[in-house]
Design an enzyme around this catalytic site. Structure first.
Site, PDB file in Angstrom:
ATOM      1  N   HIS A   1      30.440  53.097  49.421  1.00 17.74           N
ATOM      2  CA  HIS A   1      31.147  51.853  49.086  1.00 17.74           C
ATOM      3  C   HIS A   1      30.473  50.653  49.670  1.00 17.74           C
ATOM      4  O   HIS A   1      30.429  49.594  49.062  1.00 17.74           O
ATOM      5  CB  HIS A   1      32.593  51.940  49.539  1.00 17.74           C
ATOM      6  CG  HIS A   1      33.306  52.903  48.687  1.00 17.74           C
ATOM      7  ND1 HIS A   1      33.876  52.529  47.510  1.00 17.74           N
ATOM      8  CD2 HIS A   1      33.410  54.229  48.780  1.00 17.74           C
ATOM      9  CE1 HIS A   1      34.342  53.602  46.944  1.00 17.74           C
ATOM     10  NE2 HIS A   1      34.070  54.643  47.685  1.00 17.74           N
TER      11      HIS A   1
ATOM     12  N   GLU B   1      46.070  47.911  21.649  1.00 16.67           N
ATOM     13  CA  GLU B   1      45.831  49.057  22.542  1.00 16.67           C
ATOM     14  C   GLU B   1      46.443  50.332  21.984  1.00 16.67           C
ATOM     15  O   GLU B   1      46.136  51.422  22.440  1.00 16.67           O
ATOM     16  CB  GLU B   1      46.470  48.787  23.917  1.00 16.67           C
ATOM     17  CG  GLU B   1      46.013  47.488  24.527  1.00 16.67           C
ATOM     18  CD  GLU B   1      46.517  47.291  25.938  1.00 16.67           C
ATOM     19  OE1 GLU B   1      45.765  47.615  26.860  1.00 16.67           O
ATOM     20  OE2 GLU B   1      47.651  46.808  26.116  1.00 16.67           O
TER      21      GLU B   1
ATOM     22  N   ASP C   1      42.861  51.471  26.880  1.00 13.59           N
ATOM     23  CA  ASP C   1      44.072  52.144  26.408  1.00 13.59           C
ATOM     24  C   ASP C   1      43.913  52.640  24.978  1.00 13.59           C
ATOM     25  O   ASP C   1      44.368  53.735  24.645  1.00 13.59           O
ATOM     26  CB  ASP C   1      45.278  51.204  26.512  1.00 13.59           C
ATOM     27  CG  ASP C   1      45.856  51.225  27.916  1.00 13.59           C
ATOM     28  OD1 ASP C   1      46.011  52.335  28.451  1.00 13.59           O
ATOM     29  OD2 ASP C   1      46.123  50.148  28.471  1.00 13.59           O
TER      30      ASP C   1
ATOM     31  N   CYS D   1      38.519  43.238  25.539  1.00 16.78           N
ATOM     32  CA  CYS D   1      38.508  43.044  26.999  1.00 16.78           C
ATOM     33  C   CYS D   1      38.543  44.378  27.743  1.00 16.78           C
ATOM     34  O   CYS D   1      38.688  44.404  28.966  1.00 16.78           O
ATOM     35  CB  CYS D   1      39.651  42.148  27.441  1.00 16.78           C
ATOM     36  SG  CYS D   1      41.268  42.785  26.987  1.00 16.78           S
TER      37      CYS D   1
END
Ligand code: PEP
Ligand code: MG
Length: 836
Positions: free
Chosen positions: A461, A699, A723, A770
């Protein structure tokens, strides 16, 4: 530390169900009577318990009170025991505190710890506790207090009756990510499951215990189970364990490929300088003094409080931290992907470890303050993990410390800034064992020039975040770094080659400065290109915007070349705050976004709660299938108390200027958008605010198929491919096993996108994307070819997407899209990308 078996402490004769004492004093008297009758205490013990109440609060929280005698009256205890008075109707213990289980304790220290350990576990499990408040079966209460799970480190190395053996084939061994999948599977099976390696064994439901086995590739283990339908449960667990192998191998290959990648160019000082070689983690040159971070030597004040207060504070801090980690995992999954987010899930799991909580309680019982006890417990557990001599587990020790630090900062806010609060004023190259994800994310960029980490890997990380922050970094500097780095030593850090040069001469520093200036000029040239629009060679312009949730992230997005914000996920205002933000607070945030964008467009997405974004403080009903439940627009239509303040805040902000658009998530039908528009109009008219374009996210496959009908009622569409992909392919977007197949470039998804564009065109509406695929350079090219005119993505993806779109003519992109629509699999679509 020794603990006595809890099954000696409580028998059926010590439980009284359905009690209804008139007062606290009577409850204590009744509970003590049970202890007296069982021969645990002398009758005078009741008076000692009453006196204890006068000097301390024995309400533990969550409906449990733990009256006990004064320390000086231990002589009245004949044998350890606890008596439980169940008060289903509740009894006011202290003003505002209702006790429903009165647990009277007669115990010397050791047994006290055992009881507390049990109680702490029970308190963590609200549904189990609730059942005890009303049960008609005294045996259930006895069981809850005595059926203590085996301590993982001390599990006898025998196997249960049903078993299988398996040779670990995860190249990195059993590290936290797969181990938490094992824990989940073992818990779901509702069996006692033991994992044994040689003579050592662990309870498979305990993450830390599993990690402590230190399993490496090649180790043979025996996994055994007992309980209802153990054979079938074990088979399911086996398929989880073996099913993870492919992903683990892939991850290892990727990590190895990245580690071997030779940096294109690095800095070579003119003089022969002492150097420390680590691994390249984030390119760039840093010149400045070293500052060595003083490890974990945190000075946590030891301020003892009552057990009650400490227990409550710990419970509160743990649940807030879990919520914060869940929000962080969610946000990270969206910004960097599920792989990166998994670490926060694993951290949350580490916090669930019962040994950790028990050890903390034990230290509190010994008389330490809660913050001190917690910090000490984390330090000891992390040291145990670190001492196993396994790199991967050493990294998990860092995770445990990180998660522990989050809890600690809630328990003791005075040390919330952690060790990074003491950086010198002069900017420095920071040397540390490894930075936690939260440390790195919160770095004061004005005071840190670069990072040199003793541990970590190129995909850790620290490395990922350093790259995101544009901070030069090396990792895995090892022993040499820890032994030779001294605070104040002048150094040059080259993040491209992973080298740290010590004590440079004036000539070396001059050469480094010249090199750094060259790098900066190159970056500037790139920045200039990033700022150019994404216009195809035949002059078709695609708008490129950023997915940004907070005003302070806008500047970075604009630097990357964003032409606006195409998706502001407002639910993060709710998730991160831990409370519902007020209309005024929302207004202030939206205003700040508008101002930061200086006239560029902003699409504010109304709250998208539900599915994977659960907001604990909203107390929404639990759903069997949250992704198919009351989510997004469905929730907004049912909760005007959430929708109206948000809309008012948006319209009030827009009234003061800015190019604001409203977008609704998870819309399925025309009726929903018609109703939402009506509500918008009422709010707008009431505030005399300007009309704003209102769009919806596409979506749900139904919305894509019906796009022509929906387009009549909206000003624009933005396709949420994350989605749309999960619903079109029926693949949970969070399921790591399906991650490779749940590809947004699947032709089925592309066809839905084409259908959406066609439907929008029928009414002259524009279509954006998006979802994550908008930030994939090849994906962006395909989407543009399909007729999508706006793409919104993680800011760091913008330069590459713009460059890709500028490379070709729109006609070529259209031809590419047509070929993709004719493909039969995502792999075929991806094969259309020509290597460059
Ligand atoms: C999407 O589903 O693609 C999207 C952008 O929304 P979120 O990821 O917030 O669900
Ligand atoms: Mg979505």
């Amino acid at each position: 530390m020794s603990t006595m078996p809890s099954d000696h402490l409580l028998g059926l004769e010590l439980v009284r169900l359905h009690a209804a004492p008139a007062s606290k004093a009577e409850a204590i008297a009744q509970a003590c009577q049970l202890l007296v009758a069982a021969g645990c205490v002398a009758p005078d013990f009741a008076a000692s318990m009453q006196r204890r109440e006068a000097v301390a609060n024995t309400f533990l929280g969550h409906g449990v009170a733990i009256p006990h005698g004064l320390g000086e009256d231990k002589g009245l205890i004949r044998k350890d025991g606890i008596a439980v008075l169940q008060v289903p109707g509740g009894l006011e213990w202290n003003p505002g505190q209702q006790a429903r289980l009165v647990v009277a304790i007669a115990a010397k220290n050791d047994a006290h710890i055992t009881i507390l350990r049990r109680l702490t576990r029970l308190i963590q499990n609200e549904s189990a506790l609730e059942a005890l408040f009303t049960t008609h079966d005294a045996g259930e209460i006895v069981h809850a207090f005595t059926a203590d799970g085996p301590r993982p480190a001390a599990v006898a190395a025998n196997d249960f009756n049903h078993a299988f053996t398996w040779v670990v084939d995860y190249p990195a061994g059993l590290h936290a990510r797969p181990a938490s999948a094992w824990v989940d599977a073992a818990r779901a099976a509702d069996l006692a499951v033991r994992v044994r390696h040689g003579l050592e064994a662990a309870d498979a439901r305990n993450l830390v215990a599993l990690l402590q086995l230190g399993l490496k590739a090649g180790d043979e283990i025996t996994v055994s189970a007992e309980g209802n339908d153990a054979e079938a449960g074990l088979a399911r667990l086996k398929s989880v364990i073996t099913g993870l192998s492919a992903q683990e191998k892939l991850d290892a290959e990727r990590a190895a490929a990245k580690a071997q990648a030779v940096p294109a160019r690095g800095f070579t000082p003119p003089g022969a300088l002492p150097l420390i070689a680590g691994l390249a983690a984030s390119p760039g040159l840093a010149i400045g003094p070293l500052h060595v971070l003083a490890g974990e030597a945190l000075d946590v004040p030891d301020r003892p409080v009552s057990l009650t207060e400490g227990g409550n504070a710990l419970h509160e801090a743990l649940s807030q931290t879990r919520q914060q980690l869940a929000a962080l995992a969610d946000d990270t999954a969206r910004r960097l992907g599920a792989q990166d987010a998994a670490i926060f899930k694993a951290q949350a799991e580490l916090l669930n470890d019962s040994d950790l909580i028990t050890l903390t309680c034990q230290l509190m019982v010994e008389g330490h303050g809660v913050a001190y006890a917690w910090h000490e417990a984390v330090t000891r557990m992390a040291a145990r993990l670190g001492a196993l001599g396994n790199q991967v587990l050493a990294a998990r020790a860092a995770d445990l410390r990180d998660a522990g630090q989050r809890v600690l900062s809630r328990l003791e806010p005075s040390i919330a800034t952690g060790s990074l609060g003491d950086l010198p004023d002069q900017p420095c190259i920071l040397v540390a064992a490894d930075l936690s994800p939260s440390d790195t994310a919160g770095l004061d960029m004005a005071r840190v020039l670069g990072l040199a980490m003793i541990q970590g890997g190129p995909t850790s990380h620290t490395a990922i975040l350093a790259r995101t922050l544009g901070l030069p970094a090396l990792v895995a500097g090892g022993e040499a770094l820890s032994a030779e780095a001294v605070s104040g030593t002048m150094a040059i850090l080259d993040g491209a080659s992973g080298r740290l040069y010590l004590n440079p001469t004036a000539a070396d520093i001059e050469a480094a400065r010249a090199f750094a200036a060259e790098l900066a000029a190159k970056r500037e040239a790139e920045a200039a290109l990033r700022a150019r629009p994404a216009t195809t060679t035949d002059d078709v312009r695609i708008e490129v915007a950023a997915n940004v949730n907070r005003p302070d992230q806008v500047a970075m997005a604009l630097t990357e070349g964003a032409e606006g914000v195409g998706l502001m996920r407002t639910e993060f205002l709710f998730l991160e705050a831990g409370a519902t933000p007020t209309e005024d607070e929302q207004f202030a945030t939206y205003r700040a976004m508008i101002e930061a964008l200086e006239g560029r467009p902003l699409i504010i997405r109304a709250l998208d709660i539900g599915g994977d974004k659960q907001v604990a403080h909203l107390h929404l009903p639990r759903e069997e299938n949250p992704f198919l439940g009351v989510r997004g627009a469905r929730l907004l239509l049912r909760r005007p108390d959430l929708l109206l303040p948000q809309l008012r805040a948006i319209y009030r902000a827009a009234k003061q200027g800015g190019e604001v658009n409203i977008m609704f998530p998870m819309v399925t039908s025309a009726a929903e958008i018609i109703r939402l528009r009506e509500i918008c109009e009422q709010v707008r008219a009431g505030l005399d605010a300007p009309r704003l374009p209102i769009g919806i996210m596409i979506e749900v496959p139904a919305a894509a198929v019906m796009a022509d009908a929906l387009a009549e009622h909206c000003d624009f569409f933005s396709i949420g491919t994350n989605d749309l992909t999960q619903y079109a392919l029926a693949m949970d977007r969070q399921n790591p096993d399906l991650a490779a197949e749940a590809d947004s470039l699947h032709p089925a998804v592309l066809r839905l996108i084409a259908q959406t564009v066609q439907g929008a065109r029928a009414h002259g509406r524009w279509v954006g994307v998006c979802g994550g695929i908008a930030g994939d350079a090849f994906g962006a090219a395909l989407l543009a070819g399909l007729g999508v005119s706006e793409l919104s993505m993680t800011p760091r993806d913008i330069p590459a997407v713009k460059a890709r779109l500028r490379r070709e003519s729109f006609a070529d992109l259209q031809a590419l899209a047509a070929r993709a629509l004719a493909c039969i699999s995502a792999a075929d679509v991806r094969a259309l990308e020509e290597p460059r």
